[in-house]
Design an enzyme around this catalytic site. Structure first.
Site, PDB file in Angstrom:
ATOM      1  N   SER A 202       0.837  -1.196   0.000  1.00 15.86           N
ATOM      2  CA  SER A 202       0.000   0.000   0.000  1.00 15.86           C
ATOM      3  C   SER A 202       0.879   1.255   0.000  1.00 15.86           C
ATOM      4  O   SER A 202       1.696   1.429  -0.894  1.00 15.86           O
ATOM      5  CB  SER A 202      -0.955  -0.044   1.197  1.00 15.86           C
ATOM      6  N   ASP A 267     -10.113  -4.270  -5.019  1.00 20.61           N
ATOM      7  CA  ASP A 267      -9.530  -3.333  -4.052  1.00 20.61           C
ATOM      8  C   ASP A 267     -10.395  -2.073  -3.974  1.00 20.61           C
ATOM      9  O   ASP A 267     -10.595  -1.385  -4.968  1.00 20.61           O
ATOM     10  CB  ASP A 267      -8.100  -2.976  -4.476  1.00 20.61           C
ATOM     11  N   HIS A 296      -8.446  -4.666  -0.407  1.00 19.60           N
ATOM     12  CA  HIS A 296      -7.175  -4.015  -0.083  1.00 19.60           C
ATOM     13  C   HIS A 296      -6.457  -4.676   1.086  1.00 19.60           C
ATOM     14  O   HIS A 296      -5.229  -4.663   1.135  1.00 19.60           O
ATOM     15  CB  HIS A 296      -7.416  -2.537   0.239  1.00 19.60           C
TER      16      HIS A 296
END
Length: 320
Positions: A202, A267, A296
């Protein structure tokens, strides 16, 4: 966020004012888009501050702030104390395999670092840059589980303003933080670049791509990467503006190491299109992992996640 109004270049006037005028500097824009440091879930104590912890359970984090340990102290000189929120899942024996210490960044922030010795005979060490809403205390159990399964040691660090690291989260600090972590891994543990795998998850893909664009290493793993900050906030963005934050899409073409991109097709935070675009720009991209139906924060729960990592590290990278 403000209510949408008339749009200009894909942005509403209200969105532009909120994002760029309060105040209008990239570091504040980046902070609005990316940083969510949790309350610290651990402390790092110097030898004279240690208190005996019960076997097989982490000690509660002391209320007082610990004094920084000497950065030049040898491995094992400091002790890790986890709070209940750290969700520790292992025994005291595994906790003893975790080494913690402080380093110092070029921007003069104290950096909390962690070395998890999961596989002493392994060739590779992951330099892991974690996501935006966790710290090392919360990630510690995951690192032990991951490293033991893919046969790698794991080195990680907390961004400035996270965990026990000083300073405030910012884009410039992200880059200085990973530089300090890279140097600490190389000098303190003697790990050479050809044995380091950069792993970013991320927001952690941002410093990972930046470092990989400047240094060659064994490989790079990008887990749910983002193209840039504006492209996350405003998906219609088609180019990098001068005020954009985290422009990884413009750096990825400079990465000369093999790159594995991992992304969930569902996501909800960083759209799947980001992973696709990053993959397409990589000069040495390997077969990606697109996890069908994953969001995610749950890619690690899918069996193909570990399978692809094992295949990549054990069979697609040199192991002699």
């Amino acid at each position: 966020m403000p209510e949408p109004g008339p749009r200009m270049n894909g942005f509403s006037l209200g969105e532009l004012c909120w994002l760029f005028c309060c105040p209008p500097c990239p570091s504040r824009i980046a902070a609005k888009l990316a940083f969510l440091p949790p309350e610290p879930t651990y402390t790092v104590l110097a030898p004279e501050q240690r208190a005996p912890a019960p076997a097989a359970t982490p000690a509660p984090a002391p209320a007082a702030q610990p004094a920084p340990a000497e950065e030049g102290a040898g491995p094992g000189a400091c002790s890790l104390h986890l709070s209940e929120r750290a969700d520790w899942q292992y025994s005291q024996r595994e906790l003893d395999a975790v080494e913690v210490f402080f380093s110092r960044t070029a921007r003069d922030n104290r950096l909390g670092c962690m070395f998890v010795r999961c596989a002493p005979s392994s060739r590779y060490t992951l330099l892991f840059s974690h996501g935006n809403a966790v710290d090392l205390g919360q990630m510690c159990s995951f690192y032990i589980g991951l490293g033991s399964r893919i046969n790698c040691n794991i080195f990680s660090y907390d961004y400035s303003g996270y965990g026990v690291s000083s300073g405030k989260p910012s884009e410039k600090n992200l880059y200085a933080d990973i530089d300090a972590a890279w140097q600490a891994l190389r000098t303190r543990y003697g790990v050479s670049p050809e044995n380091i795998i950069l792993y970013g998850q991320s927001i952690g893909t941002v410093p990972t791509v930046d470092l990989a664009s400047r240094y060659e290493c064994a490989a790079v793993i990008l887990h749910s990467p983002l193209m840039s900050g504006l492209r996350v906030a405003f998906p219609d963005t088609r180019k990098t503006y001068c005020f954009d934050a985290f422009p990884s899409i413009d750096k990825i073409s400079k990465v000369t190491s093999p790159v594995l991109v991992i992304h969930g097709t569902e996501d909800e935070v960083i759209d799947f299109s980001h992973g696709l675009a990053m993959y397409e720009r990589c000069p040495r991209a390997v077969e990606p992992l697109w996890v069908e139906g994953a969001g995610h924060n749950d890619i690690e729960l899918y069996a193909q996640y570990l399978e692809r990592l094992k295949q990549f590290i054990s069979h697609e990278l040199p192991n002699s």
